[in-house]
Motif scaffolding. Structure first.
Motif, PDB file in Angstrom:
ATOM      1  N   ASN A  14      -1.020  -1.520  -5.428  1.00 20.34           N
ATOM      2  CA  ASN A  14      -1.938  -0.550  -6.035  1.00 20.34           C
ATOM      3  C   ASN A  14      -3.391  -0.734  -5.618  1.00 20.34           C
ATOM      4  OD1 ASN A  14       0.338   0.330  -7.312  1.00 20.34           O
ATOM      5  ND2 ASN A  14      -0.197  -0.466  -9.324  1.00 20.34           N
TER       6      ASN A  14
ATOM      7  N   HIS B 141       6.022   6.799  -7.962  1.00 20.06           N
ATOM      8  CA  HIS B 141       5.945   5.760  -8.995  1.00 20.06           C
ATOM      9  C   HIS B 141       7.068   4.751  -8.782  1.00 20.06           C
ATOM     10  CE1 HIS B 141       3.701   9.118 -10.923  1.00 20.06           C
ATOM     11  NE2 HIS B 141       2.930   8.128 -11.310  1.00 20.06           N
TER      12      HIS B 141
ATOM     13  N   ALA C 217      -3.728   5.966 -10.241  1.00 18.28           N
ATOM     14  CA  ALA C 217      -3.173   5.980 -11.598  1.00 18.28           C
ATOM     15  C   ALA C 217      -3.638   7.183 -12.402  1.00 18.28           C
ATOM     16  CB  ALA C 217      -3.558   4.692 -12.321  1.00 18.28           C
TER      17      ALA C 217
END
Length: 427
Positions: A207, A293, A373
Motif C-alpha cells: 500500500n 482489494h 484507500a
C-alpha cells in the motif's frame, strides 16, 4: 604549475561520485513524486459507481480457485454484484474435493440470475498451476473480453463497467498512441485487526512503496509493468502471442505454442502476458481508477520474506539490470548514498539529513496509502502500520541479498527452478 596530487584525484573522484549519487537520489524522488501525484489524480476522484450502457460487449470473468482464501465468500461475491448487463463468471478448481467448492455452490444458489458456472478439473499444459487451472475456462469462455481475477481479490460493483470502457475506447485517428490491450488494477492490501505481523508488513509494502512505484512506472509508460491480481484483455489478442517478446513482424512460423498455454512455462505469467502484448503486438496498457482489494490471510514474517525472495528471483531472470538496481531505489540504501554525498559536498552531517529524508519519505508513502484507500491511515492501526513499514524498509536489502544467492523458489507447495527469461521447471 604543480601537478595534481593523489589526494586531489581522490577528492575529484569523490566529488564526481557524490554528484552522481545526488542525481540518482533526485531521480528516484521524482519517480516517487510522480507516483504520489498520479495516485492523487487517479484514485481520489474515482466515481463511486458508473451505470453501464444497455449495449455493451460481453465479458467472461475467470476466477481460478484453490482452497479457502481469507474472505473467499466476499471476494467471489464481488464478481456476482457487478453493475454490468452482460457478463458470465467461470469459477475453476483443479480438484473435485477442493474446499472452495461449497462456497462456490452457495453463491450459485444465492445468485440464480447471474450467468455463472463452476469448472472442475485442470489441464496440465506446463509448470504454472494457475495457468493449468485457467486453460479450461479460457477455452470455454463465451466472450472475447476476459477478466482474470484472483481468488483473494474483491472489487467494487462498478469496476467491470469502467475497465471495459477503457479497454474498448478506440484511440483517436490522429493520435500516435497505441490501442489499449490490457487494463489492470493496482492491488490494495487489507489485513484484519488481528492480522499476523507478516501480513501487516505485506500490507505496508503493497500500500506504500509498491503502489507508489507501480503507479509511477505505469504513468511513465516506458514499458510494461503488470501485476496479475486483476487483469482485462482480449482472448483474440492473447491467441497471437507466444511469449517470445519478439515483435510479430519479425517472428517466423516455428510452430511455437500460442495463447494462454504459451505462458504456462513462466511463473509470472501475468507480467509476461503484459510484456508480450507490449512488445509482440506493440499495444499498450492502462490502469483503471479502481483498486483490487487484496485480502491478506495469515502470514508470518518468514512467509513474507520468502514471498519477496520468490518474486525477486523471478524478476532477476526476466530483467537482470533492473533487479540489480533495485536496492538503490529503496529508502535505506538511497538515504546512505544521499547522506554520504551531501556530507562530502556540503559538510551537512547525516544526523541532520537522515531524519529529514525518512520523514518526507514516509509522508509520501502515507499520502499514496490515503489515495488508494480513499481515507487517511486510521488512527487505530497507525502505530502498528508504522512499525511494519519500518521493518519492511529495513528488510528490503537483506531480502534482496538472499534472493540474489539462488534460483529455486517455492509456490503453492511446489518447488521450481527459475531459468532464463523467467521460465521455470518443476523440481
Amino acid at each position: 604549475m604543480t601537478n595534481p596530487t593523489t589526494r586531489d584525484w581522490h577528492h575529484l573522484l569523490g566529488a564526481c561520485l557524490s554528484i552522481l549519487g545526488l542525481i540518482w537520489y533526485l531521480f528516484i524522488w521524482s519517480v516517487g513524486l510522480v507516483g504520489c501525484w498520479t495516485a492523487r489524480k487517479k484514485y481520489r476522484s474515482r466515481p463511486n459507481r458508473e451505470p453501464a450502457a444497455t449495449t455493451v460487449p460481453g465479458v467472461s470473468i475467470l476466477r481460478p480457485l484453490r482452497g479457502l482464501d481469507t474472505n473467499l465468500l466476499e471476494n467471489l461475491e464481488s464478481s456476482f454484484r457487478q453493475e454490468y448487463p452482460h457478463f458470465e463468471i467461470l469459477l475453476s478448481v483443479a480438484d473435485e474435493h477442493d474446499k472452495a467448492l461449497p462456497v462456490v455452490y452457495e453463491l450459485l444458489a444465492k445468485y440464480p440470475n447471474v450467468n455463472a458456472r463452476v469448472i472442475i478439473g485442470d489441464m496440465d499444459v506446463g509448470a504454472n498451476p494457475k495457468v493449468n487451472n485457467l486453460i479450461r475456462p479460457y477455452n470455454e469462455a463465451t466472450h472475447d473480453i476476459l477478466w482474470v481475477l484472483d481468488s483473494n481479490v474483491a472489487v467494487a460493483p462498478g469496476t467491470l463497467a469502467r475497465a471495459v470502457e477503457i479497454l474498448s475506447h478506440p484511440p483517436h485517428p490522429n493520435s500516435p498512441r497505441r490501442r489499449i490491450a490490457l487494463v489492470h488494477h493496482v492491488p490494495f492490501a487489507i489485513s484484519s485487526r488481528g492480522a499476523t505481523f507478516g501480513a501487516r508488513v505485506e500490507e505496508a509494502f503493497l500500500n506504500t512503496n509498491h503502489a507508489k512505484m507501480y503507479v509511477a512506472i505505469n504513468a511513465a509508460a516506458v514499458d510494461s509493468c503488470v501485476v496479475g491480481k486483476s487483469n482485462f484483455f482480449r482472448r483474440s489478442d492473447l491467441e497471437r502471442l507466444d511469449g517470445s517478446l519478439v515483435p510479430q513482424q519479425r517472428q517466423h512460423d516455428s510452430g511455437q505454442q500460442r495463447g494462454l498455454a504459451a505462458f504456462s512455462r513462466f511463473l509470472a505469467e501475468d507480467n509476461m502476458i503484459g510484456l508480450s502484448l507490449w512488445h509482440e503486438l506493440n499495444l499498450r496498457h492502462d490502469l483503471s481508477c479502481d483498486v483490487a482489494h487484496n485480502t491478506l490471510g495469515d502470514m508470518n514474517l518468514s512467509d513474507y520474506v520468502w514471498r519477496r525472495v520468490r518474486w525477486i528471483r523471478v524478476r532477476k531472470r526476466m530483467s537482470l539490470a533492473a533487479t540489480l538496481l533495485e536496492p538503490l531505489t529503496e529508502s535505506v540504501m538511497l538515504s546512505v548514498i544521499a547522506a554520504t554525498s551531501t556530507q562530502f559536498l556540503t559538510g551537512v552531517t547525516p544526523h541532520l539529513f537522515l531524519p529529514t529524508h525518512f520523514i518526507l519519505w514516509i509522508l509520501i508513502d502515507l499520502d499514496v496509502y490515503a489515495s488508494l484507500a480513499g481515507h487517511a491511515l486510521p488512527s487505530s492501526k497507525r502505530w502498528g502500520f508504522l512499525v511494519a513499514w519500518v521493518v519492511r524498509e529495513v528488510l528490503a536489502f537483506p531480502i534482496w541479498i538472499l534472493a540474489m544467492m539462488g534460483d529455486e523458489v517455492e509456490w503453492r507447495g511446489r518447488r521450481y527452478k527459475v531459468m532464463q527469461n523467467g521460465e521455470v521447471a518443476r523440481r
